[in-house]
Structure formats: structure tokens, C-alpha cells
Design an enzyme around this catalytic site. Structure first.
Site, PDB file in Angstrom:
ATOM      1  N   PHE A   1       0.347   9.970   0.050  1.00  0.00           N
ATOM      2  CA  PHE A   1       1.804   9.829   0.039  1.00  0.00           C
ATOM      3  C   PHE A   1       2.429  11.029   0.756  1.00  0.00           C
ATOM      4  O   PHE A   1       2.125  12.181   0.426  1.00  0.00           O
ATOM      5  CB  PHE A   1       2.296   9.743  -1.410  1.00  0.00           C
ATOM      6  CG  PHE A   1       3.743   9.362  -1.541  1.00  0.00           C
ATOM      7  CD1 PHE A   1       4.227   8.189  -0.965  1.00  0.00           C
ATOM      8  CD2 PHE A   1       4.628  10.165  -2.240  1.00  0.00           C
ATOM      9  CE1 PHE A   1       5.565   7.838  -1.077  1.00  0.00           C
ATOM     10  CE2 PHE A   1       5.971   9.818  -2.359  1.00  0.00           C
ATOM     11  CZ  PHE A   1       6.436   8.653  -1.774  1.00  0.00           C
TER      12      PHE A   1
ATOM     13  N   ASP B   1      -2.473  12.367  -8.734  1.00  0.00           N
ATOM     14  CA  ASP B   1      -1.099  11.881  -8.766  1.00  0.00           C
ATOM     15  C   ASP B   1      -1.145  10.486  -9.385  1.00  0.00           C
ATOM     16  O   ASP B   1      -1.642   9.537  -8.771  1.00  0.00           O
ATOM     17  CB  ASP B   1      -0.500  11.862  -7.357  1.00  0.00           C
ATOM     18  CG  ASP B   1       0.975  11.472  -7.366  1.00  0.00           C
ATOM     19  OD1 ASP B   1       1.409  10.808  -8.337  1.00  0.00           O
ATOM     20  OD2 ASP B   1       1.689  11.819  -6.409  1.00  0.00           O
TER      21      ASP B   1
ATOM     22  N   TYR C   1       9.749   7.278 -13.183  1.00  0.00           N
ATOM     23  CA  TYR C   1      10.706   6.195 -12.892  1.00  0.00           C
ATOM     24  C   TYR C   1      10.079   4.911 -12.372  1.00  0.00           C
ATOM     25  O   TYR C   1      10.792   3.986 -12.027  1.00  0.00           O
ATOM     26  CB  TYR C   1      11.817   6.669 -11.953  1.00  0.00           C
ATOM     27  CG  TYR C   1      11.395   7.329 -10.650  1.00  0.00           C
ATOM     28  CD1 TYR C   1      10.952   6.574  -9.576  1.00  0.00           C
ATOM     29  CD2 TYR C   1      11.477   8.706 -10.497  1.00  0.00           C
ATOM     30  CE1 TYR C   1      10.595   7.173  -8.382  1.00  0.00           C
ATOM     31  CE2 TYR C   1      11.116   9.321  -9.300  1.00  0.00           C
ATOM     32  CZ  TYR C   1      10.684   8.552  -8.255  1.00  0.00           C
ATOM     33  OH  TYR C   1      10.331   9.148  -7.077  1.00  0.00           O
ATOM     34  N   LYS C   2       8.758   4.871 -12.273  1.00  0.00           N
ATOM     35  CA  LYS C   2       8.118   3.653 -11.797  1.00  0.00           C
ATOM     36  C   LYS C   2       7.764   2.780 -13.006  1.00  0.00           C
ATOM     37  O   LYS C   2       8.656   2.253 -13.678  1.00  0.00           O
ATOM     38  CB  LYS C   2       6.905   4.011 -10.941  1.00  0.00           C
ATOM     39  CG  LYS C   2       7.307   4.741  -9.659  1.00  0.00           C
ATOM     40  CD  LYS C   2       6.089   5.135  -8.831  1.00  0.00           C
ATOM     41  CE  LYS C   2       6.491   5.891  -7.586  1.00  0.00           C
ATOM     42  NZ  LYS C   2       7.209   5.061  -6.602  1.00  0.00           N
TER      43      LYS C   2
ATOM     44  N   ARG D   1       6.634  -4.479   0.568  1.00  0.00           N
ATOM     45  CA  ARG D   1       5.868  -4.125  -0.637  1.00  0.00           C
ATOM     46  C   ARG D   1       6.469  -4.824  -1.859  1.00  0.00           C
ATOM     47  O   ARG D   1       7.673  -4.790  -2.071  1.00  0.00           O
ATOM     48  CB  ARG D   1       5.865  -2.609  -0.832  1.00  0.00           C
ATOM     49  CG  ARG D   1       4.913  -2.143  -1.922  1.00  0.00           C
ATOM     50  CD  ARG D   1       4.820  -0.621  -1.978  1.00  0.00           C
ATOM     51  NE  ARG D   1       6.047  -0.022  -2.472  1.00  0.00           N
ATOM     52  CZ  ARG D   1       6.167   1.254  -2.849  1.00  0.00           C
ATOM     53  NH1 ARG D   1       5.126   2.086  -2.744  1.00  0.00           N
ATOM     54  NH2 ARG D   1       7.307   1.726  -3.291  1.00  0.00           N
TER      55      ARG D   1
END
Lengths: 395, 395
Positions: free
Chosen positions: B122, B186, B211-212, B354
Site C-alpha cells: 500500500f 498491517d 474504519y474498514k 474494487r
């Protein structure tokens, strides 16, 4: 001022009195701790609800664009810029004061020299700088209070967290330029209380707190100011995507955003950020010169009344910020007893009772009545009760 | 699965179906982006309101003790610990993923070696590590995807943000011990989606996103996991007061809090933190093995339907996380047109659509209907309209 009637006359003539209606303060409470955690404005409460129940719940991911979440760090930064004498694009809101201090001091290490801080500076500022020194190997130097730094990076609170002494930004910047010192100003106890003029003083770097006089809410995000030309030269050490020029290109190489915006790092906490952004609108029509004068008079009235109770403030001779400390060996218990009577201040170890005089929501009569209650607490010695002598995690 | 009736039968038998009622999803929307920003639970919305309108407005500064704000980083951390196989005191909530990655990688530099990351990791993780290298002089090494690090600090997403490939934590940790590599995992795309077992895999260091799949709200604070004995040995570089043993002693010298709690830094953003803390209660009775299986089946159904539309997923052969990407040269516009039809996914440059399959609020019928709408968008070519080809700041 010798009576409640006197101070009520001041309230009637107060040009800032209208700001009180922007707040929804709890009944029966006189809040002398706005310097530690400002109370919410009605607008901030409405904005939090709109963000949670609308933008997040219904807008979902779309709100990053549609509700302008992605713009908030710059937008709130521009509002703060007005209050500290910076250009709108020179201030960005991000992270906490600790993290911002780390980022800014880290960015300034490239030019060499020690990391310096006075030994009576706010402890967390000292911790962060010493930690940066451990990580990077840059020398760390703890100066005697008032000792002038000789080069390097120097962190200085514009308003001292205990004495409320206001540093002479203009004079210190002039000296700093001669010695090649980069001063990072911590504006935490100044921003929103009185007009700061970073440009006028030649100050190039600052951080500050969102939750004190800016009323941004508990743990509100902090701000970073970097003078425009300096910002373009600096490499920010916590190179998160929100400080990148085009975070959604998802390219492997980091290219910093233009100017101070590079001092953002990770994804900002939006619920806390919208509260701050909304709170800042209070200052749209506020004259901070008037605020400064009112805070001074509010605190003078309280100091006079406290003197009659045998309490002397721990103040220096010069200009001061919005809070006043009184040393009392039973200060913790006295403050708890006072809080039980609805007058809220705070306590700073080892023995200081600290009272803040936020000028946008306090009245002169509030302060008079707070002094009455302090007199009652001391007269009755009710602070001796066991319940006032049990310490919480946060004192 | 060949019809809506087939998938509706799956929904009737779904042991996780009851979790949907915890959410208040907007009518007409099928949300395939919970992997990017999870939706709010009703409990989280109630908690935000209680915090703003009660704890902040009425409790004011007292709420640090009375409402337990000061305990939230540990309390929320303990809830996350359960989901990743850690002990309650090994996880702390603080700051953003970027800042936490910096802190943890910085703390691990003492043992020497390079800072390594794969070239397809990422991007913000890469930015942060390269920035840490610039600050400290520690060598930075960008590895080819799949290349094993030879010592140093290595950052690896457990679930890849594009391919959703799940790394073999156990095997990589075994190899890492042989080469003396410290892996920081991560867990952003894994925590809350499937059971992670850091202890079982011998993983000692991790960060992750709030927040995911944890549904903590936009820009929710992040978490740090450090194995207990390791935490005691590490010096955290951003030494803010909230990571100190006794922040309210206001002493000049920093003494870190015991264990992982030292990975806190500045004052946390409480409004965002209470949202995360409340959101985490959803997982109290959730079996993440079932969640994992459901996410797999949801995505398999969508992949099958997409295949019939000529879209092939960019997937590897091994296990995968909760999202699926499809390359399409007009992916941005197609996604915008799909969003206009109420199916929300996201776009990852340069050409990936996505879709995320959060198993706690999606039904099988949702996914079936989403595929219907995708078919309509492609059939009608409505993505060619100009309004679907104008990019926002956040894509």
C-alpha cells in the site's frame, strides 16, 4: 469592583456578551476550564450530528467528496490562520500537538544543531523532543528557563501552561535569526484567546491545540503553521498519504503536497475534525483584541477576590494569557470541593489550582460568583472531606 | 447459484443475518465499500450523540474521568485484541495507521538493519517507511513482491489492498525469525473480517485500521499491537504524554507506560474514538470464522456474475480477503455510473474497480442485485455520460 452589581454593570456593557448564546452551558456550572477543554458551541453539536447521522450514515464513502471531508484539514487550517496572523494556506489541521511537534521539529533537523527546550516547558513537549533526539541522534539540550538557545531547533510555548507568561515573540525571533535558531512556537494556550501575529513577528513555525480556546472538542485535532517559503523547503518525516500531492494516484513514490499541506500524515478523524471546523466559525466575528482585554479583566477580578482569601497567584510581571494558577498545599482537594459546588477549574501537580477565563462565554458575574463559592469552600473547610481527596486518573 | 431465489435461500439460512439489524443502512443503496469505510452501527451513532450532547456538553472536562475518556485507548484496544489473537493489554488505539507505522518501525530500528517493504505494498506504508529512513539514516529497501527480507524491519499487509491475497503469517514469521527480521503486519484489510491469530503465528508487531471492517467511522483511530515482552523493551519515538506512565504528574522526565500503552502519543480525538469503541461491541457475539466463509461466498457469487459480463478478477490462487478488484479501462466511469444506480464500490488507480463484501451487513441477495445493476450499467453504456467521467478529489 466591590460588588456583584459592579460586575453586572460590566456585563451590560460587554461587546462580547453576545457570544455566550452560541454555547449551551450546563445550568449551575461556572466553567473556568475552557483553557483546558473548551465547551461546545451549538453549531459544533449540530455539525457532529449532521456528520454522524447524515454524512457517514447516508453518504458513506461518498462523503469524502460530497461532504468535503477531504478538504477539512485545509479548510479548518485556513480558519485558524486568520487567528494567528498566517496566510490561509500556511496552516493545516492534523494529528495531535505531540505528533505535530515531532513532525515539525523532525523536519527542521536537517539544518543541524541541537533540539532545545526550557526545563519548565510543558512536559509533553519535552518528552516528544527528547524522543526525537533518541531516534535521530540529534543532540538534546534542556535549557534553564529564560536561557537563550544558541542555534538548533527551539520549542517555546507562547503562553506558559502554569504561569500564563506570554513570551515576546518579536524579540525572540529577532534574537533567533541572529543565532540561527529555528523556533517552533507552541500556541496551545494562545490561539483563540488573543490575536497572534506570526507574520508580524517573523515566526516561521508553530503548532497548537484545537481543544482549548478554539473549543474544538475533546482531543480535537491540532494545527501546524509553517511559513510558505519554508514549507516548500521542508521534508516532513511522517510522510503519510494525506500529506502527499496526489494521494489517490496510488503511486509508489511520495511527492509532498505543496506548502504546509505536506504536514498532514494519515487519514484524519473526521468526527473530531468536523467539530473543530464548526467551532472555528465562532471566531468569524470575534475581535480577539477585545477578547484579550476581557480575559485580563475577568482574571484581575478573580485575583483580587482570591487575594482577600489569602491566595496569591503565581504570576510574573509581564503580559499573561487567560489562566491563573494559585498554589495551595491542599490544592487538589480544594479544587474537587469547588467543582462539587459547580465551579470547574483544574489542578496541575504538585500544588496548583488553575482557573481559565475564556472571554467568549464567561460573564463578569460568573467570575464574581465563582470567587464567592471559593470563599465558601475555604471558610467551611469542606475540602477536608474524604471524597475530595481521592484522585482520578486525570487530575 | 443461478437465480435470486437461490441466494435468498442462502440468506434465510445465514447465521450472521441477525447482525444486519445493528446497522441503519440507507434505503436503495447496496454498499460494497465497507472495506474502505464501514457503515455506522446504531450503537455507534447513539454513542456519538451521548458523547457530544452529554459527556462533552454537560460533563465538560470532568468526562475525562467520569465518562472514562482516559481509558478509551486501552478499552477499545482490548476489544480489538480479541479479534486478532492478542492479549487485552497488548493493543492500544491511537493516531492513524501512518503515524502508528512510523512509531512502531521507528521503535524497531534500534536492532539495526534496513527498513524493507515490497514495491506493491500500500503506497502510504511505503511513503512512511521511506520518510523514516530519510529522518534517521536507516537504509530503505524496496523489495520485489514476494522477495523475502534478510533482516531489518519489514512491513507487510496481511491482506493486499488490491489483490486481496492473504499472506501466510505463520510461514513468514518462521522465516523471519531465522533471518532476524522484525515483521510489522498491517492488518487494515483483515481485522474484523476474519480471525487473525497473532499469538498463534508468533507475530510480534502489527498496526491496523479502525474504519474498514471495524466500522469505527471516517478516519477512526488506528491500533497498534506489540507482543507483551517486546513492548517492555521498546522505546517509542513519539513520546507524547498519553504514552507516559503518569501523564498528570507533569514531571520533566518521560517514563513510558507499561507495555503496549506506551504506543499512545498525544491526546486522542474522543468523538472519533467513542464511535470506534461503540462499533467494536458488534463483534462481541460475532464468529469471525463464519464471517470469513460468508465473505468468500458473497464474493464468489459476484465473481461468477461478473465473469458472465466479461469481467475477470485480479486474484491470485491462494486465500483472499473480503474485496475483489476488476480491471476495466473505463473503471472510474463505470464505478460512478454504478454508484448512481445505488451500488457503491470504489476505484483504485489506474484502472481497478474494487468491491468489498462485508459479511456482517450484506445479504446474498444484495450481491445478486448489485451484479444485476452492474450488468445494466455495462449493457446501456451509461458510464459514457460526461457526469460519470469527472473526477472528484477522492477517487
Amino acid at each position: 469592583m466591590t460588588s456583584l452589581a459592579d460586575v453586572e454593570a460590566l456585563d451590560r456593557a460587554d461587546p462580547l456578551a453576545r457570544f455566550r448564546a452560541a454555547f449551551d452551558l450546563p445550568v449551575g456550572v461556572i466553567y473556568l476550564d475552557g483553557n483546558s477543554l473548551g465547551p461546545p458551541t451549538r453549531a459544533a453539536l449540530a455539525r457532529i450530528a449532521a456528520c454522524a447521522d447524515g454524512e457517514w450514515k447516508d453518504g458513506l464513502i461518498r462523503s469524502w467528496n460530497d461532504a468535503g471531508w477531504i478538504e477539512l484539514p485545509r479548510r479548518a487550517g485556513a480558519k485558524i490562520a486568520r487567528l494567528i496572523g498566517a496566510r490561509p494556506d500556511e496552516v493545516i489541521v492534523a494529528d495531535s500537538v505531540s505528533v505535530n511537534l515531532f513532525k515539525l521539529a523532525g523536519a527542521l533537523l536537517g539544518a543541524g544543531g541541537a533540539i532545545c527546550v526550557e526545563a519548565d516547558e510543558f512536559p509533553t513537549d519535552q518528552y516528544v523532543l527528547e524522543g526525537l533526539s533518541r531516534l535521530t541522534g540529534a543532540p538534546f539540550q534542556r535549557l534553564a528557563p529564560g536561557e537563550a538557545p544558541a542555534g538548533g531547533v527551539f520549542v517555546k510555548s507562547l503562553v506558559h501552561y502554569k504561569t500564563a507568561a506570554v513570551a515576546d515573540m518579536l524579540a525572540m525571533e529577532a534574537r533567533a535569526r541572529k543565532s540561527g535558531t529555528r523556533i517552533i512556537w507552541d500556541l496551545s494556550h494562545a490561539a483563540g484567546l488573543f490575536p497572534v501575529d506570526v507574520a508580524g513577528a517573523g515566526a516561521r513555525f508553530a503548532v497548537g491545540c484545537g481543544y482549548k480556546y478554539l473549543n474544538g472538542g475533546p482531543g480535537a485535532p491540532s494545527f501546524v503553521y509553517v511559513e510558505g517559503r519554508e514549507a516548500e523547503r521542508l521534508s516532513q518525516p511522517i510522510a503519510g498519504w494525506m500529506g502527499a500531492a496526489r494521494p489517490f494516484d496510488f503511486c509508489t513514490d511520495y511527492h509532498p503536497a505543496a506548502g504546509s499541506a505536506r504536514f498532514a500524515a494519515g487519514t484524519p478523524p473526521i468526527l473530531s475534525l468536523v467539530a473543530l471546523d464548526a467551532a472555528l466559525d465562532l471566531f468569524e466575528g470575534a475581535d480577539l483584541s477585545l477578547a484579550q482585554a476581557k480575559a485580563r479583566l475577568l482574571s484581575d477580578i478573580f485575583i483580587d477576590r482570591a487575594a482577600a482569601l489569602g491566595l496569591a497567584p503565581t504570576l510574573g510581571p509581564g503580559p499573561r494569557g487567560g489562566h491563573v494558577c494559585f498554589a495551595h498545599k491542599e490544592g487538589y482537594a480544594v479544587m474537587q470541593a469547588l467543582i462539587a459546588r459547580g465551579v470547574i477549574g483544574d489542578f496541575r501537580a504538585p500544588d496548583l489550582m488553575r482557573f481559565g477565563f475564556s472571554p467568549l462565554f464567561l460573564s463578569y458575574a460568573d467570575v464574581w460568583r465563582a470567587a464567592d463559592r471559593l470563599a465558601d469552600v475555604l471558610r467551611t473547610e469542606e475540602w477536608r472531606r474524604p471524597e475530595f481527596n481521592r484522585r482520578g486518573a486525570v487530575t
